[in-house]
Design a protein around this motif. Structure first.
Motif, short mmCIF file in Angstrom:
data_model
loop_
_atom_site.label_atom_id
_atom_site.label_comp_id
_atom_site.label_asym_id
_atom_site.label_seq_id
_atom_site.Cartn_x
_atom_site.Cartn_y
_atom_site.Cartn_z
N LEU A 25 72.92 -20.21 39.07
CA LEU A 25 73.11 -19.45 40.31
C LEU A 25 74.49 -18.81 40.36
O LEU A 25 74.64 -17.67 40.80
N ARG A 26 75.49 -19.56 39.89
CA ARG A 26 76.86 -19.01 39.92
C ARG A 26 76.99 -17.77 39.04
O ARG A 26 77.76 -16.86 39.37
N TYR A 27 76.25 -17.71 37.93
CA TYR A 27 76.28 -16.49 37.10
C TYR A 27 75.73 -15.29 37.89
O TYR A 27 76.25 -14.19 37.77
N VAL A 28 74.69 -15.54 38.67
CA VAL A 28 74.11 -14.45 39.47
C VAL A 28 75.12 -14.03 40.54
O VAL A 28 75.40 -12.83 40.73
N LEU A 29 75.70 -15.02 41.20
CA LEU A 29 76.65 -14.74 42.29
C LEU A 29 77.88 -13.98 41.79
O LEU A 29 78.41 -13.11 42.48
N LYS A 30 78.32 -14.33 40.59
CA LYS A 30 79.51 -13.68 40.03
C LYS A 30 79.28 -12.17 39.87
O LYS A 30 80.17 -11.36 40.18
N GLU A 31 78.10 -11.80 39.44
CA GLU A 31 77.80 -10.37 39.30
C GLU A 31 77.77 -9.69 40.66
O GLU A 31 78.22 -8.55 40.82
N LEU A 32 77.24 -10.39 41.66
CA LEU A 32 77.18 -9.83 43.01
C LEU A 32 78.60 -9.63 43.56
O LEU A 32 78.91 -8.61 44.16
N GLU A 33 79.45 -10.63 43.30
CA GLU A 33 80.84 -10.55 43.78
C GLU A 33 81.58 -9.38 43.13
O GLU A 33 82.38 -8.71 43.78
N LYS A 34 81.29 -9.11 41.85
CA LYS A 34 81.92 -7.97 41.16
C LYS A 34 81.62 -6.67 41.89
O LYS A 34 82.36 -5.71 41.79
N GLU A 35 80.49 -6.65 42.59
CA GLU A 35 80.08 -5.45 43.33
C GLU A 35 80.51 -5.50 44.79
O GLU A 35 80.03 -4.75 45.63
N GLY A 36 81.39 -6.45 45.10
CA GLY A 36 81.94 -6.53 46.46
C GLY A 36 81.04 -7.23 47.45
O GLY A 36 81.26 -7.16 48.67
N ILE A 37 80.03 -7.91 46.96
CA ILE A 37 79.08 -8.61 47.85
C ILE A 37 79.59 -10.02 48.11
O ILE A 37 80.02 -10.72 47.19
N GLU A 38 79.55 -10.40 49.37
CA GLU A 38 79.99 -11.76 49.76
C GLU A 38 78.91 -12.76 49.35
O GLU A 38 77.72 -12.49 49.53
N THR A 39 79.34 -13.90 48.85
CA THR A 39 78.34 -14.88 48.42
C THR A 39 78.68 -16.29 48.93
O THR A 39 79.84 -16.59 49.23
N GLU A 40 77.66 -17.09 49.01
CA GLU A 40 77.84 -18.50 49.36
C GLU A 40 76.79 -19.32 48.61
O GLU A 40 75.61 -18.96 48.59
N LEU A 41 77.25 -20.41 48.00
CA LEU A 41 76.31 -21.33 47.34
C LEU A 41 76.20 -22.60 48.16
O LEU A 41 77.21 -23.25 48.45
N ILE A 42 74.99 -22.92 48.54
CA ILE A 42 74.75 -24.15 49.31
C ILE A 42 73.92 -25.09 48.45
O ILE A 42 72.85 -24.73 47.95
#
Ligand SMILES: Cc1cc2nc3c(=O)[nH]c(=O)nc-3n(C[C@H](O)[C@H](O)[C@H](O)COP(=O)(O)O)c2cc1C
Length: 196
Positions: A25-42
């Motif tokens: 999941l963190r690999y997916v979130l990292k790509e989203l963050e590169k695009e300026g998207i806020e993320t949260e892992l629960i």
């Protein structure tokens, strides 16, 4: 031009905190963050979540929440409602998903239906960790939630599955990691098209 704030929440149904599903999941979130998207892992691990009681009170109350209180169900549903994109992650347990993530999916699904579709047209994607077999079934189970919730599912270069048993094993599954990265990129692309 100011870009709209976009948020993605990832819910990891593993009983094992910071395990293989969390890594994927963190690999997916990292790509989203590169695009300026806020993320949260629960991580659901260690958090109390009961299954749906089939009481149908959500259909009477219509207050966007489950009538079962005293556990984390409503806190998770609130996070899902507030996000533009939802990632559901699960390890493969006996060729399916974990009871914790299934409990959340069942309750969120009924609450959503009772309130006109809380997750309608949000973006959703499933991520699965597996030692050997049963991941496709688990992947399908997670996707059922998005499809019945009128959500939009981006694809990747393969199905979103990473192979490993002990914590960290998935890091050696190069194709699995690449699949997560491409998923994150495609999810970001889709979210931006929808939101901007
Ligand atoms: C109760 C249980 C059932 C499992 N069932 C399967 C299975 O059916 N197929 C499989 O390949 N691996 C199975 N596994 C192994 C996990 O899917 C695998 O270790 C995965 O990487 C765990 O992810 P996690 O670190 O996020 O918890 C099972 C593990 C547990 C604890």
């Amino acid at each position: 031009m100011n870009e709209t704030r976009i948020k993605v929440v990832a819910l990891n149904g593993s009983a094992r905190k910071s395990g293989n599903t969390a890594i994927l999941l963190r690999y997916v979130l990292k790509e989203l963050e590169k695009e300026g998207i806020e993320t949260e892992l629960i991580e659901l691990s260690g958090k109390k979540i009961h299954g749906c009681l089939a009481c149908r009170k959500c259909a009477e109350n219509k207050n966007r929440r489950c009538s079962v209180t005293g556990d984390m169900g409503n806190a998770f549903i609130e996070k899902m409602e507030a996000a533009d994109g939802i990632l559901l992650g699960s390890p493969t347990y006996v060729a399916d998903i974990t009871p914790e993530i299934k409990a959340l999916m069942d309750r969120a699904c009924l609450v959503s239906k009772a309130n006109g579709g809380l997750f309608r047209r949000k973006v959703g994607a499933a991520v699965v960790a597996v030692r050997r077999a049963g991941a496709m079934h688990a992947f399908d189970t997670l996707n059922h939630f998005f499809l019945i919730s009128e959500m939009i599912i981006p694809g990747s270069s393969y199905w979103n599955i990473g192979i490993g048993r002990e914590i960290g094993d998935v890091e050696r599954d190069e194709e699995g990691i690449q699949t997560m990265k491409v998923l994150g990129q495609n999810m970001a692309w889709l979210l931006k098209k929808i939101k901007n």
